[in-house]
Design a protein around this motif. Structure first.
Motif, short mmCIF file in Angstrom:
data_model
loop_
_atom_site.label_atom_id
_atom_site.label_comp_id
_atom_site.label_asym_id
_atom_site.label_seq_id
_atom_site.Cartn_x
_atom_site.Cartn_y
_atom_site.Cartn_z
N VAL A 170 0.85 -1.19 0.00
CA VAL A 170 0.00 0.00 0.00
C VAL A 170 0.88 1.24 0.00
O VAL A 170 1.78 1.38 0.83
CB VAL A 170 -0.92 0.01 1.25
CG1 VAL A 170 -1.66 1.34 1.37
CG2 VAL A 170 -1.92 -1.14 1.19
N LEU A 171 0.61 2.15 -0.94
CA LEU A 171 1.33 3.42 -0.98
C LEU A 171 0.35 4.54 -0.64
O LEU A 171 -0.71 4.66 -1.27
CB LEU A 171 1.93 3.66 -2.37
CG LEU A 171 2.73 4.96 -2.53
CD1 LEU A 171 4.00 4.94 -1.67
CD2 LEU A 171 3.10 5.19 -4.00
N VAL A 172 0.69 5.34 0.37
CA VAL A 172 -0.14 6.47 0.77
C VAL A 172 0.56 7.76 0.34
O VAL A 172 1.67 8.04 0.79
CB VAL A 172 -0.38 6.49 2.30
CG1 VAL A 172 -1.29 7.65 2.68
CG2 VAL A 172 -0.97 5.16 2.77
N PHE A 173 -0.08 8.52 -0.55
CA PHE A 173 0.46 9.83 -0.94
C PHE A 173 0.02 10.84 0.12
O PHE A 173 -1.17 11.17 0.20
CB PHE A 173 -0.08 10.27 -2.30
CG PHE A 173 0.47 9.52 -3.47
CD1 PHE A 173 -0.16 8.38 -3.96
CD2 PHE A 173 1.62 9.97 -4.13
CE1 PHE A 173 0.34 7.69 -5.06
CE2 PHE A 173 2.12 9.29 -5.23
CZ PHE A 173 1.48 8.14 -5.70
N GLY A 174 0.93 11.31 0.95
CA GLY A 174 0.61 12.34 1.92
C GLY A 174 0.54 11.83 3.34
O GLY A 174 -0.30 11.00 3.66
N GLY A 175 1.43 12.33 4.21
CA GLY A 175 1.51 11.87 5.60
C GLY A 175 1.02 12.91 6.59
O GLY A 175 1.63 13.11 7.64
N GLY A 176 -0.08 13.60 6.28
CA GLY A 176 -0.76 14.44 7.28
C GLY A 176 -1.55 13.54 8.21
O GLY A 176 -1.39 12.31 8.17
N THR A 180 -1.58 9.51 7.64
CA THR A 180 -0.91 8.73 8.67
C THR A 180 -1.86 7.70 9.27
O THR A 180 -1.49 6.53 9.46
CB THR A 180 -0.38 9.66 9.78
OG1 THR A 180 0.52 10.61 9.20
CG2 THR A 180 0.34 8.88 10.86
N LEU A 181 -3.10 8.11 9.54
CA LEU A 181 -4.07 7.18 10.13
C LEU A 181 -4.43 6.07 9.14
O LEU A 181 -4.57 4.91 9.53
CB LEU A 181 -5.32 7.94 10.60
CG LEU A 181 -5.09 8.85 11.82
CD1 LEU A 181 -6.29 9.76 12.06
CD2 LEU A 181 -4.78 8.03 13.07
N MET A 205 8.09 11.96 12.13
CA MET A 205 7.00 11.43 12.95
C MET A 205 6.53 10.07 12.42
O MET A 205 6.30 9.14 13.19
CB MET A 205 5.85 12.43 12.94
CG MET A 205 4.49 11.79 13.07
SD MET A 205 3.33 12.86 13.90
CE MET A 205 4.00 12.74 15.53
N LEU A 206 6.42 9.93 11.09
CA LEU A 206 6.00 8.67 10.47
C LEU A 206 7.00 7.57 10.80
O LEU A 206 6.62 6.45 11.18
CB LEU A 206 5.87 8.84 8.96
CG LEU A 206 4.71 9.73 8.48
CD1 LEU A 206 4.97 10.27 7.08
CD2 LEU A 206 3.39 8.98 8.53
N LEU A 209 6.65 6.28 14.18
CA LEU A 209 5.52 5.36 14.33
C LEU A 209 5.82 4.00 13.69
O LEU A 209 4.96 3.13 13.61
CB LEU A 209 4.27 5.96 13.70
CG LEU A 209 3.59 7.09 14.49
CD1 LEU A 209 2.66 7.89 13.59
CD2 LEU A 209 2.84 6.52 15.68
N GLY A 210 7.05 3.86 13.18
CA GLY A 210 7.44 2.60 12.56
C GLY A 210 6.98 2.47 11.12
O GLY A 210 6.98 1.37 10.56
N LEU A 211 6.57 3.60 10.52
CA LEU A 211 6.12 3.56 9.12
C LEU A 211 7.26 3.92 8.19
O LEU A 211 8.04 4.84 8.46
CB LEU A 211 4.97 4.55 8.91
CG LEU A 211 3.65 4.19 9.62
CD1 LEU A 211 2.72 5.41 9.67
CD2 LEU A 211 2.96 3.03 8.89
N ASP A 212 7.38 3.19 7.08
CA ASP A 212 8.39 3.50 6.07
C ASP A 212 7.91 4.66 5.22
O ASP A 212 6.72 4.82 4.96
CB ASP A 212 8.66 2.29 5.19
CG ASP A 212 9.40 1.19 5.95
OD1 ASP A 212 10.24 1.55 6.80
OD2 ASP A 212 9.12 0.01 5.71
#
Ligand SMILES: [Zn+2]
Ligand SMILES: [Zn+2]
Length: 343
Positions: A170-176, A180-181, A205-206, A209-212
């Motif tokens: 899964v690729l999320v464009f944008g980590g606001g 992030t949620l 911050m990401l 939270l352990g997110l790449d």
């Protein structure tokens, strides 16, 4: 806690102006509860209101606030709610009679009104709300965490609608906050998640939270090819509103994969539809939430499966709303700002 005759509230007085003042205590109607509001989250929609972009929906003197956490002061005896219970508010009013409502999509009602946008919201000490729009919050959730249930419900809805499954890339464009949620919920479902983000504070911050993450220093197409062996990701979420992300989103998804549009795009934008055709992609929008999405959000936050605490950057008193809005608009190292109505 004896309610006084007047309460503090913040009022929208036109572009770039919020004023804190007092208003008469609201009186709850027959099917309503009177709430003591404790926290209200500020989000992108509120910043649009602040800039005057939603003047066609928000009246002068209107009370905003749709990400609310409160305590019940009084509720009708037959409602099942009691004084002292901790609740969040599903901030929607719908007709129940239109095609969308009849299809079960009441949150897409043709006559939808959002509390805190079209109708008065929670940026005040006391609030009368239909009991049908209340959900109980377990004691294990702190006040600050409970204020994040509304955006987390957006995320559970988005991830469910995109059918993210175990092992998916899964690729999320944008980590606001919403991106992030979404990433945290997708990870909880067993997906492998990467967030594309440019802001250094948010990347940190990401990662915390352990997110790449994939930053602006790397070519996104090359990154996705390396990551997925040239196949493309199973699901991409567009949560930026940025034309570059929109241009890239159909290039990074696998055959029969899914592109989910979460950001609010108020202007048409160029999309590479060739990839849409060539790979038989699915693209859909994801706007608000249903009851099940709220219930899942409460479960995930209360169990700690989705850690919402780190998203809270700052708490401000109601009197600092104007200043808080100006700072949030200026960008900088901020994720979620909460207004503390008990301060
Ligand atoms: Zn919001
Ligand atoms: Zn309707």
């Amino acid at each position: 806690m004896a309610p006084s005759a007047m309460m503090r509230a913040a009022f929208y007085e036109g572009a770039r102006t919020f004023k804190t003042g007092t208003a008469a205590m609201p009186v709850a109607g027959p099917d309503e509860a009177l709430l003591r509001v404790r926290r209200v989250g500020i989000c992108g929609t509120d910043l649009h209101i602040f800039q005057g972009h939603l003047d066609h929906r928000v009246p002068r003197g209107g009370v905003i606030g749709h990400e609310t956490f409160a305590e019940v002061v009084e509720a009708p005896a037959q409602s099942g709610f009691k004084a002292g219970e901790r609740v969040v508010v599903e901030p929607l009013q719908f007709c129940g009679a239109c095609r969308a409502c009849k299809m079960g999509g009441y949150y897409l009602c043709h006559n939808l009104k959002v509390l805190g946008v079209d109708l008065p919201g929670g940026m005040r000490e006391y609030w009368n709300v239909p009991v049908a729009r209340l959900l109980r919050v377990p004691d294990s959730l702190t006040d600050d965490h409970a204020a994040l249930i509304e955006p987390l419900s957006v995320a559970t809805h988005d991830v469910t609608r995109a059918k993210v499954g175990e092992g998916d890339a899964v690729l999320v464009f944008g980590g606001g906050p919403i991106g992030t949620l979404i990433a945290l919920v997708a990870r909880h479902r067993g997906a492998r998640v990467v967030v594309a983000e440019v802001n250094a504070f948010r990347i940190e911050m990401l990662n915390g939270l352990g997110l790449d993450t994939v930053g602006p220093d790397r070519d996104l197409g090359t990154f996705v090819n390396d990551w997925t062996g040239g196949d493309g990701v199973d699901v991409a979420f567009e949560v930026t509103g940025n034309p570059k992300a929109v241009r890239a989103m159909t290039d990074v998804v696998r055959v029969w994969g899914t592109v989910s549009i979460v950001a609010i795009h108020s202007e048409p934008m160029p999309v590479n539809l060739y990839q849409m055709f060539a790979r038989e992609l699915n693209m859909h929008g994801s706007r608000l939430y249903a009851r099940e999405d709220w219930e899942e959000a409460i479960r995930l936050a209360a169990s700690g499966a989705v850690p919402v605490g780190p998203l809270v950057s700052r708490k401000i008193p109601l009197e600092a709303l104007q200043e808080g809005m100006e700072q949030a608009l200026g960008g900088g190292p901020v994720m979620k700002v909460l207004v503390d109505l008990t301060a």
